[in-house]
Design a protein around this motif. Structure first.
Motif, PDB file in Angstrom:
ATOM      1  N   GLY A 114     -22.112  38.881  -4.194  1.00  0.00           N
ATOM      2  CA  GLY A 114     -21.721  37.875  -5.209  1.00  0.00           C
ATOM      3  C   GLY A 114     -20.517  38.207  -6.014  1.00  0.00           C
ATOM      4  O   GLY A 114     -19.811  37.235  -5.989  1.00  0.00           O
ATOM      5  N   HIS A 115     -20.400  39.324  -6.317  1.00  0.00           N
ATOM      6  CA  HIS A 115     -19.439  39.561  -6.865  1.00  0.00           C
ATOM      7  C   HIS A 115     -18.080  39.436  -6.169  1.00  0.00           C
ATOM      8  O   HIS A 115     -16.860  38.978  -6.264  1.00  0.00           O
ATOM      9  CB  HIS A 115     -19.186  40.989  -7.534  1.00  0.00           C
ATOM     10  N   LEU A 116     -18.268  39.917  -4.944  1.00  0.00           N
ATOM     11  CA  LEU A 116     -17.074  40.063  -3.881  1.00  0.00           C
ATOM     12  C   LEU A 116     -16.722  38.740  -3.691  1.00  0.00           C
ATOM     13  O   LEU A 116     -15.489  38.414  -3.142  1.00  0.00           O
ATOM     14  CB  LEU A 116     -17.447  40.846  -2.785  1.00  0.00           C
TER      15      LEU A 116
ATOM     16  N   ALA B 293     -13.993  40.283   4.302  1.00  0.00           N
ATOM     17  CA  ALA B 293     -15.065  40.406   4.948  1.00  0.00           C
ATOM     18  C   ALA B 293     -15.938  41.317   4.180  1.00  0.00           C
ATOM     19  O   ALA B 293     -15.292  41.974   3.371  1.00  0.00           O
ATOM     20  CB  ALA B 293     -14.925  40.554   6.387  1.00  0.00           C
ATOM     21  N   ILE B 294     -17.184  41.245   4.188  1.00  0.00           N
ATOM     22  CA  ILE B 294     -18.362  41.919   3.794  1.00  0.00           C
ATOM     23  C   ILE B 294     -19.227  42.404   5.020  1.00  0.00           C
ATOM     24  O   ILE B 294     -19.886  41.728   5.586  1.00  0.00           O
ATOM     25  CB  ILE B 294     -18.922  41.327   2.696  1.00  0.00           C
ATOM     26  N   LEU B 295     -19.481  43.601   4.876  1.00  0.00           N
ATOM     27  CA  LEU B 295     -20.563  44.295   5.966  1.00  0.00           C
ATOM     28  C   LEU B 295     -21.475  44.907   5.343  1.00  0.00           C
ATOM     29  O   LEU B 295     -21.014  46.138   4.406  1.00  0.00           O
ATOM     30  CB  LEU B 295     -19.849  45.233   6.993  1.00  0.00           C
ATOM     31  N   GLY B 296     -22.674  44.751   5.015  1.00  0.00           N
ATOM     32  CA  GLY B 296     -23.627  45.636   4.469  1.00  0.00           C
ATOM     33  C   GLY B 296     -24.968  45.991   5.182  1.00  0.00           C
ATOM     34  O   GLY B 296     -24.971  45.250   6.095  1.00  0.00           O
TER      35      GLY B 296
ATOM     36  N   TYR C  83     -27.654  42.736   4.993  1.00  0.00           N
ATOM     37  CA  TYR C  83     -27.301  41.443   5.595  1.00  0.00           C
ATOM     38  C   TYR C  83     -26.124  41.317   6.329  1.00  0.00           C
ATOM     39  O   TYR C  83     -25.630  40.229   6.576  1.00  0.00           O
ATOM     40  CB  TYR C  83     -26.981  40.592   4.050  1.00  0.00           C
ATOM     41  N   GLY C  84     -25.802  42.632   6.994  1.00  0.00           N
ATOM     42  CA  GLY C  84     -24.841  42.463   8.072  1.00  0.00           C
ATOM     43  C   GLY C  84     -23.383  41.894   7.585  1.00  0.00           C
ATOM     44  O   GLY C  84     -23.062  42.134   6.501  1.00  0.00           O
ATOM     45  N   LEU C  85     -22.496  41.295   8.678  1.00  0.00           N
ATOM     46  CA  LEU C  85     -21.330  41.028   8.355  1.00  0.00           C
ATOM     47  C   LEU C  85     -21.052  39.505   8.114  1.00  0.00           C
ATOM     48  O   LEU C  85     -21.730  38.823   8.930  1.00  0.00           O
ATOM     49  CB  LEU C  85     -20.651  41.373  10.020  1.00  0.00           C
ATOM     50  N   GLU C  86     -20.202  39.418   6.920  1.00  0.00           N
ATOM     51  CA  GLU C  86     -19.765  38.006   6.859  1.00  0.00           C
ATOM     52  C   GLU C  86     -18.301  37.917   6.505  1.00  0.00           C
ATOM     53  O   GLU C  86     -17.772  38.776   5.879  1.00  0.00           O
ATOM     54  CB  GLU C  86     -20.631  37.559   5.403  1.00  0.00           C
ATOM     55  N   GLY C  87     -17.881  37.029   7.308  1.00  0.00           N
ATOM     56  CA  GLY C  87     -16.249  36.710   7.105  1.00  0.00           C
ATOM     57  C   GLY C  87     -15.461  37.658   8.184  1.00  0.00           C
ATOM     58  O   GLY C  87     -15.936  38.621   9.065  1.00  0.00           O
ATOM     59  N   THR C  88     -14.265  37.395   8.272  1.00  0.00           N
ATOM     60  CA  THR C  88     -13.349  38.255   9.347  1.00  0.00           C
ATOM     61  C   THR C  88     -11.946  38.350   8.393  1.00  0.00           C
ATOM     62  O   THR C  88     -11.829  37.886   7.231  1.00  0.00           O
ATOM     63  CB  THR C  88     -12.951  37.284  10.503  1.00  0.00           C
ATOM     64  N   GLY C  89     -11.165  39.059   8.982  1.00  0.00           N
ATOM     65  CA  GLY C  89      -9.687  39.535   8.344  1.00  0.00           C
ATOM     66  C   GLY C  89      -9.609  40.784   8.201  1.00  0.00           C
ATOM     67  O   GLY C  89     -10.270  41.680   8.719  1.00  0.00           O
ATOM     68  N   PRO C  90      -8.206  41.093   7.831  1.00  0.00           N
ATOM     69  CA  PRO C  90      -7.774  42.477   7.943  1.00  0.00           C
ATOM     70  C   PRO C  90      -8.362  43.445   6.820  1.00  0.00           C
ATOM     71  O   PRO C  90      -8.143  44.500   6.832  1.00  0.00           O
ATOM     72  CB  PRO C  90      -6.196  42.293   7.787  1.00  0.00           C
TER      73      PRO C  90
ATOM     74  N   MET D 151     -12.129  48.877   3.802  1.00  0.00           N
ATOM     75  CA  MET D 151     -11.641  49.228   4.689  1.00  0.00           C
ATOM     76  C   MET D 151     -10.565  48.331   5.110  1.00  0.00           C
ATOM     77  O   MET D 151     -10.486  47.045   5.015  1.00  0.00           O
ATOM     78  CB  MET D 151     -12.551  49.452   6.111  1.00  0.00           C
ATOM     79  N   ALA D 152      -9.449  48.770   5.621  1.00  0.00           N
ATOM     80  CA  ALA D 152      -8.112  47.875   5.934  1.00  0.00           C
ATOM     81  C   ALA D 152      -7.904  48.162   7.372  1.00  0.00           C
ATOM     82  O   ALA D 152      -7.959  49.314   7.961  1.00  0.00           O
ATOM     83  CB  ALA D 152      -7.027  48.161   4.906  1.00  0.00           C
ATOM     84  N   GLU D 153      -7.332  46.676   8.007  1.00  0.00           N
ATOM     85  CA  GLU D 153      -7.152  47.251   9.651  1.00  0.00           C
ATOM     86  C   GLU D 153      -5.664  47.575   9.503  1.00  0.00           C
ATOM     87  O   GLU D 153      -4.598  47.228   9.000  1.00  0.00           O
ATOM     88  CB  GLU D 153      -7.405  45.468   9.870  1.00  0.00           C
ATOM     89  N   GLY D 154      -5.729  48.488  10.707  1.00  0.00           N
ATOM     90  CA  GLY D 154      -4.332  48.737  10.949  1.00  0.00           C
ATOM     91  C   GLY D 154      -4.181  49.059  12.646  1.00  0.00           C
ATOM     92  O   GLY D 154      -5.038  48.372  13.211  1.00  0.00           O
TER      93      GLY D 154
END
Length: 266
Positions: free
Chosen positions: A55-57, A65-68, A71-78, A106-109
């Protein structure tokens, strides 16, 4: 190099909120506990803490995106936040204070996602550890009262302290013989388990630790704390980072020998 100070501050805010929620239900006589399909326990506190963090995020970082774990992965992006609401649920439900909320960004590279922020908060122990890419690793009750972390300088396996979670999993991977040989070669071994041995590697109070079976949310925050403290964090195959499904962490000086000893045997 990008500045992740604002993200680290947010991660502390998330950890504060999770700490309040988890401590409120710790040792509660009416705590509800269920068994997940993988036969591991999940408590109402696990779910509530992850929902709170999400909720905060969603308010503060709506494009991330959030992976927990729950509740798994929600959203996409770098950019991807990785959350384990309670690492050490079995301890939590039995009233053992060795558990923590793990929060990482985590940041995508070019080589995939890497941890750039990590907070490990263990409120029942009164401890917190954190790190950001290029910013070092610290421990303390808050950023205002922090001590910088540094791994040990032990350079011989026979002088090393080795921590692990349990014997489970090593035999299935053909690594039990190497694991037992490593325990015999080291000065001291202890089965602390979960997040704690990685934080002790970062603090320099132990020198090496390893686990044969893990998920990304078990490792992402731990990895950057160890790395920013000057240590090494890889899979058992030597692949850097938290993506191998297992982990080996060390002060760096002992890493290759640890991996060699833990290699599968025919």
């Amino acid at each position: 190099m990008p500045d992740y100070d604002d993200d680290l501050r947010l991660a502390h805010v998330l950890a504060d909120a999770a700490d309040a929620a988890t401590m409120d239900r710790f040792k509660a006589l009416d705590l509800k506990v269920e068994t997940k399909p993988d036969m591991t326990p999940v408590s109402e506190a696990d779910k509530a803490a992850e929902e709170l963090i999400r909720g905060h995020l969603q308010r503060e970082r709506p494009h991330d995106a959030i992976l927990g774990e729950e509740y798994g992965l929600e959203g996409t992006g770098p950019r991807r936040w990785v959350v384990d609401p309670i690492d050490g649920t079995k301890n939590y439900v039995r009233g053992v204070p060795v558990w923590a909320t793990l929060i990482s960004l985590m940041a995508e590279g070019a080589d995939g996602y890497r941890p750039v922020v990590g907070v490990v908060s263990a409120p029942a122990l009164g401890r917190r550890w954190w790190a950001s890419e290029g910013g070092g690793a610290y421990t303390g009750r808050s950023p205002a009262s922090a001590t910088r972390l540094r791994v040990s300088s032990v350079g011989r396996i026979q002088d090393a302290s080795f921590a692990y979670s349990s014997l489970t999993g090593w035999e299935e991977q053909g690594r039990l013989g190497g694991f037992l040989d490593l325990t015999r070669a080291c000065w001291r071994t202890r089965g602390y388990g979960d997040f704690w041995p990685y934080m002790m590697v970062a603090e320099g109070s132990i020198d090496i630790c390893a686990e044969p079976e893990l998920s990304l949310w078990d490792m992402a925050a731990n990895a950057i704390v160890v790395q920013e403290a000057g240590g090494s964090f890889t899979g058992l195959d030597g692949t850097p980072g938290p993506h191998s499904g297992n982990a080996a962490a060390s002060n760096g000086l002992l890493h290759e020998e640890m991996l060699s000893r833990l290699a599968p045997r025919p």
